[in-house]
Scaffold this motif. Structure first.
Motif, mmCIF file in Angstrom:
data_model
loop_
_atom_site.group_PDB
_atom_site.id
_atom_site.type_symbol
_atom_site.label_atom_id
_atom_site.label_comp_id
_atom_site.label_asym_id
_atom_site.label_seq_id
_atom_site.Cartn_x
_atom_site.Cartn_y
_atom_site.Cartn_z
ATOM 1 N N LEU A 235 0.858 -1.183 0.000
ATOM 2 C CA LEU A 235 0.000 0.000 0.000
ATOM 3 C C LEU A 235 0.892 1.230 0.000
ATOM 4 N N VAL A 236 0.635 2.127 -0.946
ATOM 5 C CA VAL A 236 1.415 3.358 -1.048
ATOM 6 C C VAL A 236 0.452 4.540 -0.999
ATOM 7 N N THR A 237 0.704 5.487 -0.084
ATOM 8 C CA THR A 237 -0.079 6.710 0.024
ATOM 9 C C THR A 237 0.877 7.896 0.063
ATOM 10 N N ALA A 238 0.304 9.094 0.169
ATOM 11 C CA ALA A 238 1.148 10.283 0.275
ATOM 12 C C ALA A 238 1.946 10.286 1.569
ATOM 13 N N TYR A 265 -9.951 -4.121 1.863
ATOM 14 C CA TYR A 265 -9.394 -2.793 2.095
ATOM 15 C C TYR A 265 -10.506 -1.793 2.380
ATOM 16 N N LEU A 266 -11.542 -1.797 1.559
ATOM 17 C CA LEU A 266 -12.629 -0.829 1.710
ATOM 18 C C LEU A 266 -13.397 -1.047 3.004
ATOM 19 N N ARG A 278 -5.951 -1.417 6.922
ATOM 20 C CA ARG A 278 -6.554 -1.606 5.592
ATOM 21 C C ARG A 278 -5.756 -2.625 4.784
ATOM 22 N N LEU A 279 -4.432 -2.528 4.845
ATOM 23 C CA LEU A 279 -3.587 -3.468 4.109
ATOM 24 C C LEU A 279 -3.748 -4.875 4.670
ATOM 25 N N SER A 281 -6.325 -6.128 6.226
ATOM 26 C CA SER A 281 -7.642 -6.634 5.845
ATOM 27 C C SER A 281 -7.651 -7.076 4.385
ATOM 28 N N ALA A 282 -6.982 -6.308 3.530
ATOM 29 C CA ALA A 282 -6.890 -6.676 2.113
ATOM 30 C C ALA A 282 -6.214 -8.034 1.952
ATOM 31 N N ILE A 283 -5.121 -8.238 2.676
ATOM 32 C CA ILE A 283 -4.397 -9.507 2.590
ATOM 33 C C ILE A 283 -5.261 -10.659 3.082
ATOM 34 N N ARG A 284 -5.919 -10.487 4.196
ATOM 35 C CA ARG A 284 -6.722 -11.576 4.770
ATOM 36 C C ARG A 284 -7.884 -11.949 3.848
ATOM 37 N N TYR A 285 -8.549 -10.968 3.281
ATOM 38 C CA TYR A 285 -9.674 -11.270 2.390
ATOM 39 C C TYR A 285 -9.196 -11.902 1.084
ATOM 40 N N GLY A 286 -8.085 -11.420 0.538
ATOM 41 C CA GLY A 286 -7.568 -12.013 -0.694
ATOM 42 C C GLY A 286 -7.148 -13.450 -0.497
ATOM 43 N N ALA A 287 -6.473 -13.733 0.611
ATOM 44 C CA ALA A 287 -6.040 -15.102 0.895
ATOM 45 C C ALA A 287 -7.230 -16.011 1.130
#
Length: 313
Positions: A235-238, A265-266, A278-279, A281-287
């Protein structure tokens, strides 16, 4: 409320094979299933399974068989009537989770269909927190379609417009980055490589993904979630960059795993989660999605409990 747009939905047929695909041979399947697919629909299904408010906008004929699995998924929809049924995609998955996909062309949309679809997204976006523009575009649509939709939504709702996440590839992604000012993009490693014209270094995919994302974040894109398959995600943000490895799982099907990552993530974002949350959660849902057959989407009960560490890059 999260709104998703799927301009190119598909009835996903998944056939499971007991051995690797053997081209030219006759093979017996062990199982098959049908799911309402398309990237935006997949995201909406995950969000609905988490009991979070969502509305999915899509073109859909009144008598389309696609309605059966869509209604079974319990996803609230705003369907724009069209003349032809949605396409059907075929996925062949072996016992190791290796998946071969055959995607058919999408339904041709008329100028009136496009206008009606855009109007439906604008109306559905009232009061929404996020708008997700996801998936490939039918051949008849211009590469600028997602840019046009984003502009229409922002023109109508102004400061109350939802944040916009885009998950697409190729020319549509290039147009979004150049002209759409999205709040989030979610390419995978292959899509990022296609975007830049250079393959990611397998020795350091996270580092290269961050470096590439930094060329557009935050100047053109507010943030980027780059999924790296079994290597994890970045995840990359400002304000920073983070990496999280993927848990060890037995892969059943990788179809829709990236869509579930975006949904995860959302879900964490609307819950007020920090970037690391968020990152993760994204990993857990994708896996979780990759461990399920076909394009079956995960629910919170499917998320693994393995300890994962998010680190700053």
């Amino acid at each position: 409320m999260i709104v998703t747009l799927t301009a190119n939905p598909a009835l996903d047929r998944t056939i499971t094979l007991p051995a690797p695909l053997a081209p030219g041979e006759v093979q017996a399947a062990t199982s098959s299933r049908e799911d309402a697919g398309g990237k935006g629909i997949n995201v909406a299904r995950v969000i609905a399974a988490a009991s979070s408010p969502v509305v999915a906008v899509l073109p859909l004929a009144d008598d389309d068989p696609y309605r059966v699995p869509l209604e079974a998924a319990g996803v609230p929809t705003r369907a724009v009537p069209v003349a032809r049924p949605v396409r059907a995609n075929l996925a062949l998955t072996d016992q190791d989770g290796v998946t071969t996909k055959i995607n058919l062309p999408g339904v041709a949309l008329s100028a009136d269909d496009v206008a009606a679809l855009t109007d439906a997204v604008v109306a559905a976006s009232e009061g929404a927190t996020w708008l997700v523009l996801a998936g490939s575009l039918p051949d008849a649509l211009a590469d600028t379609f997602y840019v046009d939709v984003a502009r229409a939504v922002r023109a109508r709702w102004g400061a109350q417009a939802p944040k916009i996440a885009v998950d697409t590839s190729g020319p549509a992604l290039r147009q979004v980055v150049a002209h759409g000012a999205p709040d989030l993009i979610k390419p995978n490693d292959d899509e990022l490589a296609e975007f830049t014209g250079a393959a990611l270094d397998p020795a350091d995919p996270a580092g290269v993904a961050e470096a590439v994302a930094r060329t557009i974040v935050p100047a053109q894109v507010a943030s980027a979630l780059v999924t790296l398959g079994s290597a994890g995600a970045v995840l990359v943000t400002a304000n920073g960059a983070w990496f999280c490895p993927a848990p060890r799982i037995r892969v059943a099907s990788t179809v829709g795993a990236g869509d579930s990552s975006l949904a995860g993530y959302l879900l964490a974002d609307v819950a007020g989660g920090a970037p690391e949350d968020r990152l993760l959660s994204a990993i857990r849902y994708g896996a979780a999605a990759a461990s399920l057959p076909g394009t079956q989407v995960p629910s919170p009960a499917d998320l693994g409990g393995e300890s994962l560490t998010v680190r700053s890059l």
